[in-house]
Motif scaffolding. Structure first.
Motif, PDB file in Angstrom:
ATOM      1  N   GLU A  76       0.801  -1.159  -0.087  1.00 49.80           N
ATOM      2  CA  GLU A  76      -0.035  -0.064   0.075  1.00 49.80           C
ATOM      3  C   GLU A  76       0.994   1.237   0.080  1.00 49.80           C
ATOM      4  OE1 GLU A  76      -3.279   0.180   2.618  1.00 49.80           O
ATOM      5  OE2 GLU A  76      -3.806  -2.086   1.987  1.00 49.80           O
ATOM      6  N   SER A  77       2.041   1.226  -0.383  1.00 47.99           N
ATOM      7  CA  SER A  77       2.769   2.383  -0.664  1.00 47.99           C
ATOM      8  C   SER A  77       2.662   2.875  -2.007  1.00 47.99           C
ATOM      9  CB  SER A  77       4.390   2.155  -0.385  1.00 47.99           C
ATOM     10  OG  SER A  77       4.649   1.552   0.811  1.00 47.99           O
ATOM     11  N   GLU A  78       2.400   4.156  -2.186  1.00 50.26           N
ATOM     12  CA  GLU A  78       2.523   5.019  -3.566  1.00 50.26           C
ATOM     13  C   GLU A  78       3.561   5.419  -4.032  1.00 50.26           C
ATOM     14  OE1 GLU A  78       0.457   6.133  -6.662  1.00 50.26           O
ATOM     15  OE2 GLU A  78      -1.058   6.008  -4.839  1.00 50.26           O
ATOM     16  N   TYR A  79       3.924   5.030  -5.209  1.00 57.71           N
ATOM     17  CA  TYR A  79       5.235   5.687  -5.918  1.00 57.71           C
ATOM     18  C   TYR A  79       6.484   5.444  -4.962  1.00 57.71           C
ATOM     19  CZ  TYR A  79       1.958   7.842  -9.048  1.00 57.71           C
ATOM     20  OH  TYR A  79       1.080   7.868 -10.135  1.00 57.71           O
ATOM     21  N   GLN A  80       6.697   4.269  -4.356  1.00 58.32           N
ATOM     22  CA  GLN A  80       7.736   4.090  -3.268  1.00 58.32           C
ATOM     23  C   GLN A  80       8.538   3.031  -3.492  1.00 58.32           C
ATOM     24  OE1 GLN A  80       9.083   6.212  -1.489  1.00 58.32           O
ATOM     25  NE2 GLN A  80       7.521   7.733  -1.532  1.00 58.32           N
ATOM     26  N   TYR A 121       2.511  10.297   5.047  1.00 53.51           N
ATOM     27  CA  TYR A 121       2.156   9.664   4.391  1.00 53.51           C
ATOM     28  C   TYR A 121       2.110   9.982   2.714  1.00 53.51           C
ATOM     29  CZ  TYR A 121      -0.326   5.450   2.194  1.00 53.51           C
ATOM     30  OH  TYR A 121      -0.819   4.386   1.515  1.00 53.51           O
ATOM     31  N   ALA A 122       2.705   9.479   1.771  1.00 53.37           N
ATOM     32  CA  ALA A 122       3.046   9.923   0.436  1.00 53.37           C
ATOM     33  C   ALA A 122       1.697   9.478  -0.490  1.00 53.37           C
ATOM     34  CB  ALA A 122       4.130   9.460  -0.229  1.00 53.37           C
ATOM     35  N   ASP A 123       0.849  10.329  -1.367  1.00 59.61           N
ATOM     36  CA  ASP A 123       0.040   9.893  -2.168  1.00 59.61           C
ATOM     37  C   ASP A 123       0.160  10.598  -3.422  1.00 59.61           C
ATOM     38  OD1 ASP A 123      -2.381   8.785  -3.420  1.00 59.61           O
ATOM     39  OD2 ASP A 123      -3.257   8.454  -1.475  1.00 59.61           O
ATOM     40  N   ASP A 124      -0.649  10.719  -4.500  1.00 61.14           N
ATOM     41  CA  ASP A 124      -0.698  11.571  -5.537  1.00 61.14           C
ATOM     42  C   ASP A 124      -2.067  12.158  -5.882  1.00 61.14           C
ATOM     43  OD1 ASP A 124      -1.865   9.307  -6.524  1.00 61.14           O
ATOM     44  OD2 ASP A 124      -0.999   9.660  -8.441  1.00 61.14           O
ATOM     45  N   ASN A 125      -2.196  13.182  -6.361  1.00 59.30           N
ATOM     46  CA  ASN A 125      -3.309  13.855  -7.016  1.00 59.30           C
ATOM     47  C   ASN A 125      -3.398  14.485  -8.346  1.00 59.30           C
ATOM     48  OD1 ASN A 125      -5.872  15.121  -6.371  1.00 59.30           O
ATOM     49  ND2 ASN A 125      -4.858  16.872  -5.366  1.00 59.30           N
ATOM     50  N   PRO A 126      -4.422  14.121  -9.118  1.00 56.33           N
ATOM     51  CA  PRO A 126      -4.604  14.550 -10.518  1.00 56.33           C
ATOM     52  C   PRO A 126      -4.329  16.269 -10.457  1.00 56.33           C
ATOM     53  CG  PRO A 126      -6.523  13.625  -9.790  1.00 56.33           C
ATOM     54  CD  PRO A 126      -5.510  13.176  -8.725  1.00 56.33           C
ATOM     55  N   PHE A 127      -3.861  16.881 -11.272  1.00 51.35           N
ATOM     56  CA  PHE A 127      -3.809  18.308 -11.389  1.00 51.35           C
ATOM     57  C   PHE A 127      -5.018  18.760 -12.279  1.00 51.35           C
ATOM     58  CE2 PHE A 127      -2.256  22.348 -13.319  1.00 51.35           C
ATOM     59  CZ  PHE A 127      -1.979  23.127 -12.184  1.00 51.35           C
ATOM     60  N   PHE A 167       0.629  14.748  -9.408  1.00 52.73           N
ATOM     61  CA  PHE A 167       1.743  15.238  -8.611  1.00 52.73           C
ATOM     62  C   PHE A 167       1.784  14.628  -7.156  1.00 52.73           C
ATOM     63  CE2 PHE A 167      -1.354  18.356  -8.745  1.00 52.73           C
ATOM     64  CZ  PHE A 167      -1.965  18.596  -7.289  1.00 52.73           C
ATOM     65  N   PRO A 168       2.793  14.795  -6.510  1.00 52.59           N
ATOM     66  CA  PRO A 168       2.718  14.394  -5.065  1.00 52.59           C
ATOM     67  C   PRO A 168       1.947  14.953  -4.244  1.00 52.59           C
ATOM     68  CG  PRO A 168       4.961  15.214  -5.728  1.00 52.59           C
ATOM     69  CD  PRO A 168       4.196  15.307  -6.755  1.00 52.59           C
ATOM     70  N   GLY A 227     -12.269   9.573  -8.900  1.00 56.57           N
ATOM     71  CA  GLY A 227     -12.710  10.126  -7.692  1.00 56.57           C
ATOM     72  C   GLY A 227     -11.688  11.290  -7.267  1.00 56.57           C
ATOM     73  N   LEU A 228     -11.633  11.668  -6.014  1.00 53.77           N
ATOM     74  CA  LEU A 228     -10.599  12.955  -5.894  1.00 53.77           C
ATOM     75  C   LEU A 228      -9.352  12.607  -6.145  1.00 53.77           C
ATOM     76  CD1 LEU A 228     -10.542  15.367  -4.693  1.00 53.77           C
ATOM     77  CD2 LEU A 228     -10.502  14.597  -2.414  1.00 53.77           C
ATOM     78  N   PHE A 229      -8.812  11.303  -5.755  1.00 54.09           N
ATOM     79  CA  PHE A 229      -7.349  10.973  -5.946  1.00 54.09           C
ATOM     80  C   PHE A 229      -7.163   9.859  -6.799  1.00 54.09           C
ATOM     81  CE2 PHE A 229      -7.955  12.631  -1.333  1.00 54.09           C
ATOM     82  CZ  PHE A 229      -7.336  13.825  -1.764  1.00 54.09           C
ATOM     83  N   SER A 230      -7.806   9.742  -7.936  1.00 61.53           N
ATOM     84  CA  SER A 230      -7.805   8.669  -8.835  1.00 61.53           C
ATOM     85  C   SER A 230      -8.507   8.779 -10.067  1.00 61.53           C
ATOM     86  CB  SER A 230      -7.837   7.112  -8.199  1.00 61.53           C
ATOM     87  OG  SER A 230      -9.069   7.019  -7.810  1.00 61.53           O
TER      88      SER A 230
END
Length: 774
Positions: free
Chosen positions: A169-173, A568-574, A581-582, A753-756
């Motif tokens: 469950e790690s994002e971009y790690q 905790y790292a995640d990403d978000n569409p612009f 972006f992170p 959704g908000l983050f994907s």
């Protein structure tokens, strides 16, 4: 002053390096000591290593890049007694081993007992190994995904959208260590060129018990070895593949060894009409063309000095899948990636207990995004690129029960971002959003590290203890000290290894579009925006588990893990774009259990079955990234991590019908990821769902549980068959056919959704592969 002295002390060691694998130098002689040219079968079931290799005219064979473990050597030379011996490879310092053949009388019988190589008694923590035989007989993947598919078959790993790997469950790690060089950028098909599995000899996969030399991306580490063991003369492989979605590919690889020199080269090319995960079942605008070329040269300057050079060039050109409305409007958005990399390494053996090498890498990477005039709701353009210079050095000293490793890293990444948009459908955006926007920025990402580690063996105990220092300087200037500890205890009578590991982690943010999201221009797009610098993640990883063998035929691995992470790292569409972006949240807690049953070879059967249970929650507030219209962001409470796949099952069973014919079947189960869906308060939930049907279609929306906020579970079946259609002393031709997603389920991986964004896996497909090895 003390810090300066320590820093220069480590820098003085920059001309040395080390690897996480060993080297074995074999020499075969007859009873009088004369060299014997023969074939040696090398087996390590724990490391999935099984090869038949030939000694040279001097009776020598050098095996490089061997993962630590027990290796069995079988020799059946006419006129001599059969030989079966075992050697434990557990050091970076080359091990020399002499095999002296014995003449046996015609009436004499010889009993050979094969040693047990299914368990590694000296492994401090749990590590997954994927060997060449598994890679060669793998299920054929879509172009650009073969390496990721091999990794995701291991417990604890799964996909989100577009083959982005998520370890526990790690994002971009995730970091890929390619021939000793760590690559920290996103290596999924939608971000950068990938190395295909045909060009890979073995994989070593970590999700815990990380050596102190690994840092910065700590969700998971994948060591990729693309180099073959040198063999006298010319050897190689040619492969052709094709199948559903008009996919076709070709691969060629060759190696020539003479004297103290080895030269190798490989090339591949692929085309497909299913590259990324589409957003609707119709799979609009999803074509791709990929290419890869590499060359390597190795020379043994002296018995104690070796020089290696590697050059790689990779590219991909692909379309961005359309929604229904975008397809009707005539949208055609495309992207491409180009990467060129050069690696140099040098190894020097100072003595029988001290070895060092140094590694250096330079590479250029470019990522472009294009739109046509019919793009809706937005016209995008992007030209991101970076140039990287990397150096690593370490030295290994073996003394008694200890093997010390220490060294330094320096990684300099020069980022350049060029992004712009033009809104073509203003109704899809807030009225305050500018119709046009452009950003141009550049900045260096400077990172340094130093580490020291001790591998201790005391009888049946193995301890790996180390500490790592990291310095990160991009948006913030931050440093950290990270201790690491892994302990194992082997119980020979029970065939059991118990292990425990603790990893203090320091994870640097993803660099994709980080300059854009941290710019004043982006923050000015909305008066309610929230913009915070994305800081590195820090936390503590724990794992405890056991490995058990049954009848020396089956191995069971079981682990429990817990991860506590701050920032905790995640990403978000612009905005409403496919550019992400992170970001970071206050903290996260992730825990779960994993189990894997391995059956290397038993009465014509072989295969594996793995299960992962994971649960992850992230806590507000946000602590890093850009949020436009952020006035509604919560500041308390927690929510499931976007990678919160609770239950995952992978399995494959193979049966050898005849010496040259086999069949296999596989299963895949995913319990479904969470999603965040916001309904207009002026509409009912049914009305909102019908709106989603108009955008994505009933087949997609029918796979979504809106009341629970999760995607429905997915169960898939696969089947394969293979045959050696030609076999001789100099060549072998293998044919394989694979059928995937035989249940033909609509595999919704992510939902908007908000983050994907949406991501739908491939429908039922068939693939063919023909491989010639010589």
């Amino acid at each position: 002053m003390r810090k300066v002295v320590v820093f220069f002390f480590f820098c003085s060691l920059l001309l040395f390096g080390q690897s996480n694998s060993g080297e074995l130098r074999l020499r075969v002689t007859d009873p009088s000591g004369l060299a014997v040219k023969t074939t040696i079968q090398v087996i390590s079931e724990a490391n999935q290593y099984r090869r038949s290799l030939s000694t040279d005219d001097q009776g020598t064979l050098t095996l490089q890049r061997l993962p630590y473990g027990v290796y069995q050597f079988n020799i059946n030379q006419p006129g001599f007694a059969e030989v079966s011996q075992a050697v434990d490879v557990h050091s970076s310092i080359p091990t020399e081993h002499l095999i002296q053949l014995r003449v046996v009388a015609p009436s004499e019988s010889v009993t050979v007992r094969a040693p047990n190589t299914l368990i590694n008694p000296d492994q401090a923590g749990y590590v997954n190994q994927v060997g060449s035989e598994t890679i060669q007989n793998r299920t054929t993947s879509l172009p650009g995904r073969s390496l990721q598919d091999l990794v995701s078959s291991q417990p604890g790993w799964f996909y989100e959208g577009n083959a982005v790997l998520h370890p526990r469950e790690s994002e971009y790690q995730t970091q890929f260590i390619v021939d000793g060089i760590p690559l920290m950028d996103n290596r999924s098909p939608s971000f950068g060129p990938v190395i295909e599995a045909d060009d890979v000899q073995s994989l070593t996969i970590y999700t815990a018990g990380f050596p102190a030399e690994y840092g910065r991306k700590m969700g998971g580490a994948v060591e990729v070895n693309t180099l073959q063991d040198p063999q006298p003369g010319f050897h190689g492989q040619v492969g052709l593949s094709g199948g559903s979605f008009d996919s076709a590919g070709a691969f060629a690889q060759g190696q020539y060894a003479w004297g103290k020199n080895v030269f190798g080269a490989s090339a591949s090319g692929d085309t497909t009409e299913h590259y990324l995960n589409p957003v609707v079942t119709q799979n609009f605008n999803n074509t791709a063309t990929l290419g890869d070329f590499s060359a390597n040269y190795q020379r043994s300057l002296t018995p104690n000095d070796r020089l290696s050079l590697i050059v790689r060039h990779e590219f991909s050109r692909y379309g961005i899948p359309n929604e229904l409305v975008q397809q009707e409007a005539g949208q055609h958005q495309t992207a491409d990636n180009f990467e060129t990399m050069g690696i140099a390494s040098y190894q020097h053996i100072f003595s029988t207990n001290m070895v060092g090498d140094f590694r250096g890498m330079v590479r250029d990477n470019a990522n472009d995004f294009y739109s046509n005039s019919e793009s809706t709701p937005i016209f995008l353009s992007q030209n991101n690129q970076f140039r990287e210079g990397y150096f690593k050095g370490a030295i290994t000293v073996s003394q008694g029960h200890h093997e010390w490793k220490f060294g330094v890293e320096s990684d300099n990444l020069y980022l350049h971002e060029n992004f712009g948009w033009l809104i073509t459908d203003p109704t899809q955006f807030d009225s305050s959003t500018p119709a046009a926007f452009n950003f141009l920025g550049s900045r260096p990402d400077l990172e340094q590290a130093a580490f020291v580690q001790d591998l201790i063996r005391l009888g049946n105990w193995t301890v790996s203890a180390g500490v790592r220092w990291d310095h990160y300087q991009l948006l913030v200037n931050q440093q950290a000290v990270s201790p690491r500890l892994a302990v194992s205890r082997y119980f020979p009578s029970a065939g059991v290894v118990l292990h425990f590991s603790y990893d203090r982690i320091f994870q640097t943010p993803s660099s994709e579009n980080i300059l854009l999201s941290s710019s004043t221009a982006a923050a000015g797009l909305d008066s309610n925006s929230l913009q915070l610098p994305v800081k590195p993640s820090e936390g503590n990883f724990y794992e405890a588990g056991a490995t058990k063998t049954f009848s020396n035929k089956i191995r069971l691995d079981a682990n429990y893990f817990r991860r506590l992470v701050n920032n905790y790292a995640d990403d978000n569409p612009f905005q409403n774009t496919p550019i992400s972006f992170p970001i970071a949240f206050s903290r996260a807690i992730i825990y779960g259990a994993e189990a894997k049953l391995d059956l290397p070879d038993w009465n014509k059967f072989s295969g594996y079955l793995s299960y992962s249970y994971q649960l992850g929650n992230a806590w507000n507030p946000v602590t890093g990234g850009l949020f436009l219209g952020s006035i509604s962001l919560p500041t308390t409470g927690h929510f499931p991590a976007s990678q919160d796949q609770r239950n995952t099952v992978r399995g494959r069973l193979r049966y050898q019908i005849a010496p040259r014919l086999w069949v296999a079947g596989g299963i895949q189960f995913d319990s479904g990821l969470p999603f965040q869906f916001t309904c207009d308060p002026n509409l009912t939930l049914d009305q909102c769902v019908q709106g989603q049907v108009q955008i994505y279609g009933q087949q997609v929306v029918g796979r979504i549980n809106f009341s629970q906020g999760r995607i429905n579970p997915t169960f898939q079946l696969s089947a394969s068959a293979g045959a050696d259609v030609y076999k001789s002393d100099w060549a072998k031709v293998r044919f394989q056919i694979d059928g995937q997603n035989l249940t033909n389920v609509v595999d919704v991986i992510d939902f908007g959704g908000l983050f994907s964004g949406n991501a739908i896996g491939p429908s039922r497909s068939v693939a063919l592969r023909l491989t010639t090895t010589f």
